[in-house]
Design a protein around this motif. Structure first.
Motif, PDB file in Angstrom:
ATOM      1  N   ASN A 153     -22.974   3.460   0.773  1.00 19.62           N
ATOM      2  CA  ASN A 153     -22.991   4.708   1.897  1.00 19.62           C
ATOM      3  C   ASN A 153     -22.674   5.904   0.866  1.00 19.62           C
ATOM      4  N   GLN A 154     -21.761   5.783   0.034  1.00 26.22           N
ATOM      5  CA  GLN A 154     -21.566   6.669  -1.139  1.00 26.22           C
ATOM      6  C   GLN A 154     -22.128   6.910  -2.006  1.00 26.22           C
TER       7      GLN A 154
ATOM      8  N   ARG B 292     -19.082   6.183   7.543  1.00 25.07           N
ATOM      9  CA  ARG B 292     -18.483   5.913   6.031  1.00 25.07           C
ATOM     10  C   ARG B 292     -17.966   4.426   6.981  1.00 25.07           C
TER      11      ARG B 292
END
Length: 476
Positions: free
Chosen positions: A264-265, A375
């Motif tokens: 995700n990041q 997230r």
């Protein structure tokens, strides 16, 4: 002069005659060699081993010898005949195993006196090994269980050593002298049980995928690799790091959750900030899926690796034959799905997640941190996928580099059938897919079992396009 010519002629005949005779003998022996039946090569020797895992170069014929009371029979002689031959003695826990290199039919035999003394069903059983076939790489023979559904296929298409159904690591054959009139009914119950177990595991995979779709609109083709990652990390924990199974499962879940956060990041959050469309993001998931598959194959090879290498003891549960790991895995999958459902409907963050699923813009305007929700959903989804990989590896007696890839279409079918973006829909759709695919193998070839489940998907979508629990949406 005439005499000289006569002598020369006889000399030429004397020289030519041996050549003619040699040529005639050569033709005769060549014809005899071609006409004679080829001598059968003697069967090669099978390798008796303590434990056997199938690979691309060998198959496995193994089992556990125990009496009617489930007590192991140690020191009994087990003889293998067929494409390869071998002989071994059962270990203290009753286990025995042969590693064979040739495909073909094999007959496993024990002393008839031993079978009679311990009340076993029979003293011999015949199995088929085919290394290139995922459901015939391993054959597990049981002499203490009679009249079971030998050759019945499980939801994943392979034989589970303990439940008597087919599992991805081989096929189980129970020795039996005569067929039973209730064999069909037992097989129906066995297939229904296998379908429910596989449906629960498929549901555990699909719920996380559906949450990601609900919050981001992204259908991730790399979700299957998260399942594979969980199984492989459990293998690393138990076999390479020599950790207990529970510790290895926790390790695998932690690694899965960490990869969800990293994905995700590094990938999905930047793409969302750049307003990249979901179609383009879906193409990225396809590339990520291929990259992860070949990474797994590079580090772990193309063979099936076992999380646990012991053959669990089976027992009768009503009309079905099962084992403790199968029941525990199914109960864990069900408990986690229920916990996630309660989390979504009974907690503040769960309500925020459902708000983001319904309308991200309105949720952001209401003060909900959409990025934080997404997230955590990615972390939760990948952790659940890793857990399902551990449970699936235990249930199937092994995991391989492409296990998740073979299940990804079933996951999509489950979430679409249940209703995109709904957690409960993914569970119901998974149970339908699992049960229909297993039960259909009673009437159609085993290789077509998934086709029947996808046919049900098409029929349901024709009647209800939004799926079972999906909401109708206005288009245009």
């Amino acid at each position: 002069m005439t005499a000289i010519v006569f002598s020369k002629r006889h000399c030429r005949l004397a020289i030519a005659m041996p050549c003619v005779i040699c040529a005639a003998l050569s033709v005769f022996f060549a014809f005899a060699l071609v006409s004679a039946p080829m001598a059968q090569a003697a069967p090669s020797a099978a390798q008796a081993v303590a434990m056997c895992n199938p690979t691309s170069s060998n198959g496995c014929v193994n089992g556990i010898l125990q009496d009617a009371g489930k007590s192991p029979i140690a020191g009994a002689t087990v003889t293998l005949s067929g494409a390869e031959t071998g002989m071994t003695a059962t270990a203290a826990d009753g286990t025995w195993a042969f590693s064979v290199a040739d495909d073909g039919d094999y007959t496993v035999t024990i002393d008839a006196t031993v079978a009679s003394q311990h009340g076993l069903a029979a003293s011999s059983a015949t199995v088929t090994i085919k290394k290139s076939s995922f459901d015939k790489q391993r054959a597990v023979v049981r002499f203490d269980q009679a009249n079971s559904a030998a050759g019945a296929s499980s939801a994943s298409g392979s034989a589970s050593a303990a439940s008597g159904t087919a599992s991805d690591s081989g096929s189980t054959v129970q020795a039996s002298g005569k067929p039973s009139g209730s064999n069909t009914a037992m097989r129906i119950w066995q297939q229904l049980y296998s379908g429910i177990v596989f449906g629960l595991m498929l549901g555990l995979m699909s719920v996380g995928m559906n949450l990601v779709y609900g919050t981001t609109g992204l259908q991730s083709f790399s979700h299957g690799e998260q399942v594979t990652l969980g199984g492989l990390m459990a293998y690393v924990g138990t076999q390479l790091m020599h950790m207990p199974l529970i510790a290895s499962a926790v390790f695998a879940i932690a690694v899965g959750a960490l990869t969800g956060l990293i994905q995700n990041q590094i990938v999905w959050s930047p793409l969302r900030r750049r307003h990249v469309g979901t179609m383009q993001q879906m193409i990225v998931t396809i590339g990520l899926s291929m990259a992860l598959q070949y990474t797994f194959q590079f580090f772990f090879g193309g063979n099936i690796v076992g999380i646990v290498k012991s053959v669990p003891a089976s027992f009768q549960l009503g009309p079905v034959t099962t084992n403790a790991p199968t029941i525990v895995s199914a109960l864990i999958a069900l408990a986690v799905i229920i916990a996630v459902t309660m989390f979504l409907y009974k907690t503040r963050f769960g309500r925020a997640t459902r708000a983001v699923c319904d309308n991200p813009a309105l949720a952001a305007a209401s003060g909900i941190n959409v990025d934080q929700v997404v997230r955590i959903v990615w972390i939760l989804s990948c952790a659940m996928a890793a857990l399902s990989g551990v449970l699936l590896g235990i249930y199937l007696n092994g995991i391989s580099w492409n296990t998740g890839a073979t299940l990804i279409l079933l996951m999509f079918a489950a979430v679409t059938l249940g209703g995109l973006g709904t957690a409960n829909g993914a569970l119901v759709g998974s149970l339908v897919i699992g049960i229909v695919s297993d039960m259909s193998s009673l009437v159609i070839p085993n290789d077509m079992r998934y086709a029947s489940a996808l046919a049900i998907l098409i029929i349901v979508l024709l009647v209800r396009p939004q799926g079972i629990f999906g909401k109708q949406q206005r288009v245009g």
